[in-house]
Motif scaffolding. Structure first.
Motif, PDB file in Angstrom:
ATOM      1  N   GLU A 113      48.420  77.087  72.039  1.00 46.84           N
ATOM      2  CA  GLU A 113      48.185  76.589  70.739  1.00 46.84           C
ATOM      3  C   GLU A 113      47.358  77.553  70.144  1.00 46.84           C
ATOM      4  O   GLU A 113      47.528  77.740  68.819  1.00 46.84           O
ATOM      5  CB  GLU A 113      47.545  75.238  70.978  1.00 46.84           C
ATOM      6  CG  GLU A 113      48.370  74.251  71.565  1.00 46.84           C
ATOM      7  CD  GLU A 113      47.544  72.884  72.111  1.00 46.84           C
ATOM      8  OE1 GLU A 113      48.436  71.909  72.006  1.00 46.84           O
ATOM      9  OE2 GLU A 113      46.567  72.969  72.107  1.00 46.84           O
ATOM     10  N   ASP A 127      49.504  80.198  69.055  1.00 48.51           N
ATOM     11  CA  ASP A 127      50.560  79.803  67.918  1.00 48.51           C
ATOM     12  C   ASP A 127      49.853  79.783  66.729  1.00 48.51           C
ATOM     13  O   ASP A 127      50.427  79.697  65.739  1.00 48.51           O
ATOM     14  CB  ASP A 127      51.099  78.413  68.395  1.00 48.51           C
ATOM     15  CG  ASP A 127      52.082  78.394  69.439  1.00 48.51           C
ATOM     16  OD1 ASP A 127      52.763  79.050  69.796  1.00 48.51           O
ATOM     17  OD2 ASP A 127      52.136  77.079  70.183  1.00 48.51           O
ATOM     18  N   LEU A 128      48.484  79.215  66.569  1.00 49.43           N
ATOM     19  CA  LEU A 128      47.823  79.354  65.570  1.00 49.43           C
ATOM     20  C   LEU A 128      47.667  80.781  64.840  1.00 49.43           C
ATOM     21  O   LEU A 128      47.692  80.911  63.289  1.00 49.43           O
ATOM     22  CB  LEU A 128      46.354  78.872  65.568  1.00 49.43           C
ATOM     23  CG  LEU A 128      45.299  78.469  64.456  1.00 49.43           C
ATOM     24  CD1 LEU A 128      45.859  77.550  63.391  1.00 49.43           C
ATOM     25  CD2 LEU A 128      43.886  77.859  65.066  1.00 49.43           C
ATOM     26  N   TRP A 129      47.395  81.672  65.643  1.00 53.84           N
ATOM     27  CA  TRP A 129      47.433  83.084  65.274  1.00 53.84           C
ATOM     28  C   TRP A 129      48.647  83.419  64.530  1.00 53.84           C
ATOM     29  O   TRP A 129      48.715  84.096  63.503  1.00 53.84           O
ATOM     30  CB  TRP A 129      47.036  84.120  66.554  1.00 53.84           C
ATOM     31  CG  TRP A 129      47.461  85.524  66.276  1.00 53.84           C
ATOM     32  CD1 TRP A 129      46.586  86.442  65.760  1.00 53.84           C
ATOM     33  CD2 TRP A 129      48.691  86.118  66.743  1.00 53.84           C
ATOM     34  NE1 TRP A 129      47.428  87.681  65.821  1.00 53.84           N
ATOM     35  CE2 TRP A 129      48.662  87.386  66.625  1.00 53.84           C
ATOM     36  CE3 TRP A 129      49.959  85.553  67.416  1.00 53.84           C
ATOM     37  CZ2 TRP A 129      49.584  88.164  66.809  1.00 53.84           C
ATOM     38  CZ3 TRP A 129      50.761  86.390  67.911  1.00 53.84           C
ATOM     39  CH2 TRP A 129      50.763  87.735  67.304  1.00 53.84           C
ATOM     40  N   ALA A 130      49.908  82.998  65.067  1.00 55.65           N
ATOM     41  CA  ALA A 130      51.125  83.367  64.594  1.00 55.65           C
ATOM     42  C   ALA A 130      51.354  82.653  63.296  1.00 55.65           C
ATOM     43  O   ALA A 130      51.981  83.244  62.408  1.00 55.65           O
ATOM     44  CB  ALA A 130      52.225  82.880  65.688  1.00 55.65           C
ATOM     45  N   GLU A 131      50.768  81.368  63.132  1.00 54.26           N
ATOM     46  CA  GLU A 131      50.907  80.812  61.889  1.00 54.26           C
ATOM     47  C   GLU A 131      50.408  81.341  60.846  1.00 54.26           C
ATOM     48  O   GLU A 131      50.757  81.541  59.649  1.00 54.26           O
ATOM     49  CB  GLU A 131      50.486  79.394  62.036  1.00 54.26           C
ATOM     50  CG  GLU A 131      50.456  78.280  61.086  1.00 54.26           C
ATOM     51  CD  GLU A 131      50.091  76.890  61.255  1.00 54.26           C
ATOM     52  OE1 GLU A 131      49.293  76.243  60.586  1.00 54.26           O
ATOM     53  OE2 GLU A 131      50.192  76.215  62.417  1.00 54.26           O
ATOM     54  N   LYS A 132      49.337  81.802  61.369  1.00 56.36           N
ATOM     55  CA  LYS A 132      48.186  82.386  59.996  1.00 56.36           C
ATOM     56  C   LYS A 132      48.782  83.874  59.566  1.00 56.36           C
ATOM     57  O   LYS A 132      48.884  84.135  58.437  1.00 56.36           O
ATOM     58  CB  LYS A 132      46.792  82.906  60.556  1.00 56.36           C
ATOM     59  CG  LYS A 132      45.984  81.550  60.575  1.00 56.36           C
ATOM     60  CD  LYS A 132      44.675  81.944  61.229  1.00 56.36           C
ATOM     61  CE  LYS A 132      43.986  80.742  61.379  1.00 56.36           C
ATOM     62  NZ  LYS A 132      42.375  80.798  62.148  1.00 56.36           N
ATOM     63  N   GLY A 148      52.262  84.106  59.597  1.00 53.11           N
ATOM     64  CA  GLY A 148      53.115  83.764  58.527  1.00 53.11           C
ATOM     65  C   GLY A 148      54.514  84.082  58.760  1.00 53.11           C
ATOM     66  O   GLY A 148      55.185  84.248  57.689  1.00 53.11           O
ATOM     67  N   SER A 206      58.093  82.385  64.450  1.00 50.34           N
ATOM     68  CA  SER A 206      57.872  82.972  65.841  1.00 50.34           C
ATOM     69  C   SER A 206      58.809  82.016  66.883  1.00 50.34           C
ATOM     70  O   SER A 206      59.322  81.112  66.611  1.00 50.34           O
ATOM     71  CB  SER A 206      56.285  82.392  66.231  1.00 50.34           C
ATOM     72  OG  SER A 206      56.089  81.085  66.217  1.00 50.34           O
TER      73      SER A 206
END
Length: 507
Positions: A28, A31-36, A38, A41
């Motif tokens: 998770e 995943d948060l790093w990937a979300e930031k 943008g 993924s």
């Protein structure tokens, strides 16, 4: 430039879903790093490099991506700013492959040009098909590129400080690394820090420097054959017992050993088990049972050092069957590593080091027998010392050839005087300019036949700090924590102050 993020998810990641990072698991957090970042993924799973390149290539084509940001999924400390720097580097220099160098593992992804992925996929099926069948590893992509590295435009983002010497790996792929991640998170939680600052904190935290033993060096028999110039065991054993090792028949009981291996697995989960702390392991009548017990755990591997005296055709045949039956290891090492102590190229030099009754021919024959049944797992070994230095080049040239009995496998080691217990016979001073905290203190546990645990192998049969048949492994492991703290503050006492092994590394 359009990018996609691809996470590789290992089949054998036991701690990836533990929610210890402020309520998040490592998956998770990644995943948060990937979300930031943008970018879209994806998660892929596969068994070999060819399959990995194929899946990445397929996702690049479907998403019309120009580049891939690739990372293992179990990394809770992937750094946003470092990733952006890598992407800028990759774009500005029109690179085909970009990576961060000098940082501890776990902070940065790899960047690969989409066109390069297609090339790598094709190479994994043709020119480098053998490499394409190799298991996916955390360094797998770069290892594959190194097959023809000059054919690619590779760019490197260099760290402000070189943290590689600490060998930190901030992933959740095995227990020791998960513990390091958990302890690092506790140290930095809520702080806005650069990767360099985080690595510095890690390097100054005892609980991260020393997590769990990765190498258990166990003595399973007191019996020792020939005396050896670089081994203090015979003299130490005679002083302690009044007997020479070749007069002793004392062996570790299999039931005790079996219980110990169960406990080692429960404590470390992934480790290498040596059966040659002292004595000649191949003398033990139940050695094959010992090996089978270790191999019953996928996270454990075996290493044996032997002079080859008791290596028979029957033993090799049964060993080959055991290794074939055993599952592939999950600890990153081979199932078994068999080291044959050689230390010479001529019989005269061999006898000078190992005694007049010793035979170089027997050692070479042992390599041949073993390598036929466990190929690429047998290592002729050469300890460099004044007495054999002139034969080092001949040893290297012969055993380096792929057509020789060991198929090009061998080991060259430095001489160890056991903190001035033995004469000074080393041919060169290899010690670093700045002293580091001892690797063996941080990684190893030596266990004698009766279960006694010396402070470290340099104490030979003395310096006992506990007994594995009477105490927990954890309580014994913690008994050296105070010495770790001393060494972190530049204080070296007792044998440590004269030791020249602190910078050598086993597993």
């Amino acid at each position: 430039m359009k990018s996609i993020i691809i996470f590789y998810e290992d089949y054998s990641v036991p701690y990836a879903e533990e929610k210890v990072f402020n309520g998040l698991s490592s998956l998770e957090a990644a995943d948060l790093w990937a979300e930031k970042l943008g970018f879209p993924s994806f998660v892929v799973k596969c068994s070999n490099m060819q399959e990995l390149f194929g899946k990445i290539n397929e996702l690049c084509l479907e998403g019309k991506a120009d580049s891939v940001i690739f990372s293992y999924h179990d990394l809770p400390f992937l750094n946003l700013e470092l990733t952006k720097q890598l992407l800028k580097f990759h774009t500005d220099y029109e690179a085909e492959y970009t990576y961060a160098d000098g940082y501890s593992y776990g902070f940065a992804p790899e960047i690969i040009d989409a066109g390069t992925v297609a090339i790598l996929f094709e190479l994994s099926k043709t020119k480098f098909a053998e490499a394409g069948q190799k298991k996916v590893t955390r360094t797998g992509i770069f290892d594959f590129i190194k097959n023809d590295i000059n054919a690619f435009e590779v760019e490197t983002l260099i760290a402000e400080n070189d943290w590689r010497l600490f060998r930190f790996s901030f992933d959740c792929g095995k227990k020791e690394n998960f513990l390091a991640c958990q302890r690092l998170f506790e140290k930095i939680q809520g702080k806005a820090l650069s990767v360099n600052e985080i690595c510095k904190i890690a390097s100054e935290t005892p609980g991260i420097l020393k997590t769990l033993p990765a190498f258990y060096n166990i003595q399973i028999t007191d019996f020792g054959g020939h005396s050896c110039l670089y081994c203090p065991y015979a003299k130490a054993y005679q002083q302690k017992t009044g007997l020479l090792p070749n007069e002793s028949k004392k062996c570790m009981d299999f039931e005790k050993f079996s219980d110990l291996i169960d406990r080692i697995y429960n404590f470390s989960e992934k480790a290498v088990i040596g059966l040659s702390a002292w004595g000649e392991a191949s003398y033990h009548p139940e050695l094959l049972k010992f090996i089978e017990k270790i191999l019953s755990y996928k996270g454990l591997s075996v290493i044996i050092e032997s002079d080859g005296s008791f290596i028979t055709d029957d033993f090799c045949s049964e060993l080959g069957k055991l290794v074939d039956r055993a599952e592939e290891r999950t600890n990153g090492w081979q199932k078994i590593m068999f080291v044959v102590k050689m230390d010479a190229f001529s019989d005269a030099t061999y006898k000078k080091i190992h005694g007049q009754e010793a035979s170089l021919e027997k050692s070479v024959e042992a390599v041949k027998k073993l390598a036929e049944l466990i190929p690429h797992c047998v290592y002729p070994q050469f300890i460099r010392m004044n007495e054999n230095e002139e034969e080092l080049e001949k040893f290297f040239r012969y055993w380096n050839e792929k057509t020789n009995p060991s198929q090009g496998e061998f080991i060259i080691q430095k001489y160890d005087d056991f903190a001035k217990l033995l004469p000074q016979c080393k041919t060169a001073d290899l010690s670093p300019i700045e002293r580091n905290v001892c690797w063996h203190l941080r990684r190893d546990m030596t266990i004698l036949t009766d279960g006694s645990v010396p402070f470290c192998r340099e104490y030979v049969l003395d310096g006992i700090i506990g007994n594995v048949f009477e105490e927990s492994l954890e309580s014994i492991w913690q008994k050296t924590d105070s010495v770790l703290n001393e060494q972190m503050n530049g204080i070296y006492k007792n044998k440590c102050k004269d030791c020249d092994e602190y910078y050598t590394y086993n597993f």
